[in-house]
Design an enzyme around this catalytic site. Structure first.
Site, PDB file in Angstrom:
ATOM      1  N   LEU A 228       0.862  -1.175   0.000  1.00  0.00           N
ATOM      2  CA  LEU A 228       0.000   0.000   0.000  1.00  0.00           C
ATOM      3  C   LEU A 228       0.901   1.229   0.000  1.00  0.00           C
ATOM      4  O   LEU A 228       1.949   1.244   0.660  1.00  0.00           O
ATOM      5  CB  LEU A 228      -0.901   0.033   1.245  1.00  0.00           C
ATOM      6  N   ASP A 229       0.493   2.271  -0.722  1.00  0.00           N
ATOM      7  CA  ASP A 229       1.238   3.522  -0.684  1.00  0.00           C
ATOM      8  C   ASP A 229       1.307   4.038   0.747  1.00  0.00           C
ATOM      9  O   ASP A 229       0.430   3.748   1.577  1.00  0.00           O
ATOM     10  CB  ASP A 229       0.561   4.581  -1.552  1.00  0.00           C
ATOM     11  N   ARG A 230       2.320   4.839   1.026  1.00  0.00           N
ATOM     12  CA  ARG A 230       2.489   5.389   2.369  1.00  0.00           C
ATOM     13  C   ARG A 230       1.227   6.130   2.837  1.00  0.00           C
ATOM     14  O   ARG A 230       0.830   6.042   3.997  1.00  0.00           O
ATOM     15  CB  ARG A 230       3.696   6.331   2.391  1.00  0.00           C
TER      16      ARG A 230
ATOM     17  N   ARG B 154      -5.474   5.647  -7.884  1.00  0.00           N
ATOM     18  CA  ARG B 154      -5.247   7.092  -7.901  1.00  0.00           C
ATOM     19  C   ARG B 154      -5.201   7.616  -9.334  1.00  0.00           C
ATOM     20  O   ARG B 154      -5.801   8.644  -9.665  1.00  0.00           O
ATOM     21  CB  ARG B 154      -3.952   7.420  -7.154  1.00  0.00           C
TER      22      ARG B 154
END
Length: 295
Positions: free
Chosen positions: A133-135, A231
């Site tokens: 997962l992205d930060r 996104r």
């Protein structure tokens, strides 16, 4: 920021922290020690977490310097887990945390915290990061507890047999309640991706969960696993995520993207499902836009 230096005759025989301060005078000894302790230091190509380690002339020293606010202690107990059996465990990754170690840190990452939890069980297995997962994204992360379990879920992910459900808050109005985006994704900058040709095939299905006065909560189901896929696809539709300025979203305390659930079938045919609740900043952002969540 990565700093690189090489120990000379003047640093030979010194402690690592003292030698690093000589090589990088912009850093205090306290800051250097914290970087070493958090896994952000490599000497001669190997991570070192002992500040008293003796330097030798010619050794390369690399320090990963991150913002002070990124130093967050992280540990998991059994009560923190979303799911656990003999083969898998699932955690709710908080927004703002790195899911795996970087050149900047080891401690404070989900990977390290899961490794420590496995040690409390008497396991010497590493925490295997088989999806990321992205930060800025929160939500479900599943970790296999054995090499065999890791091979199974990795194959399931590759074959598209792991169901992933994300929630995203956007401010623009979708044209319909359900739609899909089938558009290739390619890297278009140092840390930015976009719909582009040539690119890697990417497919995401979307559905509206709730509409508010000035915001919409959207469910996203990625059928492929491209970097920044949700996104990028939402931004491509003119629906950038709140808190995602990289792709045109308005500023917010955090990026409003959350992995709500993951599910797959284990090797023994048992269904594995983990569901993660939203945090308060996400709920507050929804409420401020007229979306009141009862779940």
């Amino acid at each position: 920021m990565i700093l690189t230096g090489r120990a000379g005759e003047g640093e030979a025989g010194m402690r690592l922290d003292d030698g690093a301060v000589r090589l990088f005078p912009q850093l205090s000894k306290t800051r250097v020690r914290k970087i070493i302790d958090w896994g952000g230091c490599a000497v001669a190509g190997a991570m070192v977490r002992v500040a008293s380690r003796t330097l030798r002339a010619g050794e390369e020293i690399v320090l990963g310097v991150m913002e002070p606010e990124r130093y967050q202690e992280l540990a998991y107990t059994r009560d923190d887990l979303l799911f656990e059996n003999d083969d898998y465990l699932a955690v709710n990754k908080a927004a703002g945390l790195n899911c795996q170690r970087t050149p900047y840190q080891l401690k404070g990452t989900v990977e390290h915290a899961v490794t420590l939890y496995l040690r409390t069980l008497g396991s010497q297995e590493p925490a295997r990061v088989i999806h990321r997962l992205d930060r800025g994204t929160s939500g479900v992360m599943i970790f296999p507890k054995t090499k065999r379990a890791a091979a199974h879920i990795s194959a399931q992910l590759k074959e598209g047999r792991v169901e992933k459900v994300y929630w995203a808050l956007v401010t623009a109005e979708p044209a319909s309640d359900q739609w899909e985006v089938n558009a290739p994704i390619a890297k278009v900058g140092s840390a930015r991706y976009g719909v582009a040709t040539p690119g890697r095939e990417a497919l995401t299905r979307f559905a509206v969960i709730a509409r508010g006065t000035c915001g919409v909560l959207v469910e996203a189901r990625p059928l492929t696993g491209r970097t920044h896929q949700i996104r990028v696809h939402l931004a491509h539709c003119g629906l950038p995520i709140v808190g995602d300025p990289t792709y045109g979203g308005e500023k917010a305390p955090r990026m409003m993207l959350h992995c709500r659930a993951m599910s797959f079938t284990a090797a023994d045919r048992r269904p594995i499902t983990a569901e993660a609740p939203l945090d308060d900043p996400f709920r507050d952002a929804c409420a401020s836009r007229g979306i009141i969540l009862e779940f």
